[in-house]
Motif scaffolding. Sequence first.
Motif, PDB file in Angstrom:
ATOM      1  N   LEU A   1       6.842   4.484  -2.738  1.00  0.00           N
ATOM      2  CA  LEU A   1       5.832   3.888  -3.275  1.00  0.00           C
ATOM      3  C   LEU A   1       5.827   2.891  -4.388  1.00  0.00           C
ATOM      4  O   LEU A   1       6.815   3.292  -5.382  1.00  0.00           O
ATOM      5  N   LEU A   2       5.942   1.439  -4.336  1.00  0.00           N
ATOM      6  CA  LEU A   2       5.778   0.431  -5.191  1.00  0.00           C
ATOM      7  C   LEU A   2       4.459   0.323  -5.418  1.00  0.00           C
ATOM      8  O   LEU A   2       3.639  -0.492  -5.249  1.00  0.00           O
TER       9      LEU A   2
ATOM     10  N   ILE B   1      14.053  -6.215   4.447  1.00  0.00           N
ATOM     11  CA  ILE B   1      14.387  -5.058   3.025  1.00  0.00           C
ATOM     12  C   ILE B   1      14.688  -6.244   2.055  1.00  0.00           C
ATOM     13  O   ILE B   1      14.687  -7.338   1.823  1.00  0.00           O
ATOM     14  N   PHE B   2      14.821  -5.703   0.827  1.00  0.00           N
ATOM     15  CA  PHE B   2      13.585  -6.776  -0.371  1.00  0.00           C
ATOM     16  C   PHE B   2      14.898  -5.785  -1.753  1.00  0.00           C
ATOM     17  O   PHE B   2      14.584  -4.693  -1.103  1.00  0.00           O
ATOM     18  N   THR B   3      14.443  -6.320  -2.843  1.00  0.00           N
ATOM     19  CA  THR B   3      14.797  -6.053  -3.780  1.00  0.00           C
ATOM     20  C   THR B   3      13.797  -5.093  -4.630  1.00  0.00           C
ATOM     21  O   THR B   3      12.908  -6.528  -5.160  1.00  0.00           O
TER      22      THR B   3
ATOM     23  N   LEU C   1       4.345   1.302   1.047  1.00  0.00           N
ATOM     24  CA  LEU C   1       4.932   2.245   0.828  1.00  0.00           C
ATOM     25  C   LEU C   1       6.359   1.657   1.545  1.00  0.00           C
ATOM     26  O   LEU C   1       5.576   0.490   2.180  1.00  0.00           O
ATOM     27  N   ALA C   2       7.536   2.617   1.295  1.00  0.00           N
ATOM     28  CA  ALA C   2       8.447   0.944   2.108  1.00  0.00           C
ATOM     29  C   ALA C   2       9.914   2.865   1.685  1.00  0.00           C
ATOM     30  O   ALA C   2       9.284   3.667   1.421  1.00  0.00           O
TER      31      ALA C   2
ATOM     32  N   ASP D   1      16.482  -1.025  -3.917  1.00  0.00           N
ATOM     33  CA  ASP D   1      16.890  -2.351  -1.989  1.00  0.00           C
ATOM     34  C   ASP D   1      16.265  -1.034  -1.578  1.00  0.00           C
ATOM     35  O   ASP D   1      16.645   0.132  -0.798  1.00  0.00           O
ATOM     36  N   VAL D   2      15.116  -2.083   0.015  1.00  0.00           N
ATOM     37  CA  VAL D   2      13.895  -1.153   0.110  1.00  0.00           C
ATOM     38  C   VAL D   2      13.551  -1.440   1.305  1.00  0.00           C
ATOM     39  O   VAL D   2      13.771  -3.005   1.594  1.00  0.00           O
ATOM     40  N   ARG D   3      12.829  -0.642   2.443  1.00  0.00           N
ATOM     41  CA  ARG D   3      13.025  -1.232   3.801  1.00  0.00           C
ATOM     42  C   ARG D   3      11.466  -1.303   3.868  1.00  0.00           C
ATOM     43  O   ARG D   3      10.925   0.233   3.657  1.00  0.00           O
TER      44      ARG D   3
END
Length: 280
Positions: A80-81, A58-60, A38-39, A51-53
């Motif tokens: 969701l990733l 923070i990452f890609t 979850l981000a 880009d997500v947090r």
Amino acid sequence: MGENVIPGVLVVDNAKKVNSRAKAAASPLIVFPGGLRLARLVRRHKRFLVDVRDGSDIFTAHTNNTGSMLGLARPDTPVLLSVSDNPARRLAHTLEMARLDAFGGGFWVGVNTLVPNRLLGAAFAAGRLPEISGDPADAAYDRIRPEPAFARGRLDARLTGPAGTLLVETKNVTLVEDEVALFPDAPTERGRKHLEELVRVAREGRGNGVRAACVFVVQRPDGRCFGPADVIDSDYAALFWRAVDAGVLMWPVRADVGPDGIWLGARLPLVRRPDGLRSG
């Protein structure tokens, strides 16, 4: 399920096919063995990147969705990733779902455009699509080959069996307006090429057991029916109805998506055809 006796072809033994509706309904057809992370969305850029947090991190991540993801790519949207353990991948995370706030509560929307084809294969193997798999004792189509080539590219699947041949293209649907699920969410030259090829297959296949179908997978719960998005791509919409007239089978289905996996939901009816797009 049968064995892969031909390279690249899934062969299903209909006598052993999983056809228990209760069992299939209780278990998702697509699962995420490593779970989902979850981000919150920071921004989308360079077409295939987001880009997500996650807290202060923070990452890609990668996204394979080339559409607009209209209403789903706002900053701070929960996402969701999935996480890959493949060391050769430059980006370990893939965008799978985005959370959409709505009256009466929010819900997850599936944005991974590979899901429809995966769902097609899983549903075929499990006997969950009567239009393709038939009844439990029906061996209408017993094998599926992914990505058959045609002159201008590839479709998603070729199914063969005693009923003949069925060429299938799948599309991911994330746009809903006034309870109507719509495709596409951005102008799509590629989508038009696929429809043109399905029209050709349907016309040339009449009388010799060759059919063509397009499966629209609606990865959100609020669509009550389905239609082409004329206001976004009028050429695609006009071609959609010409394809219907040519005999291309249009199968909109709902996918129920969430952190625990993806289930195959109900078939959706088509909208009423606009008067200006009548055949003839």
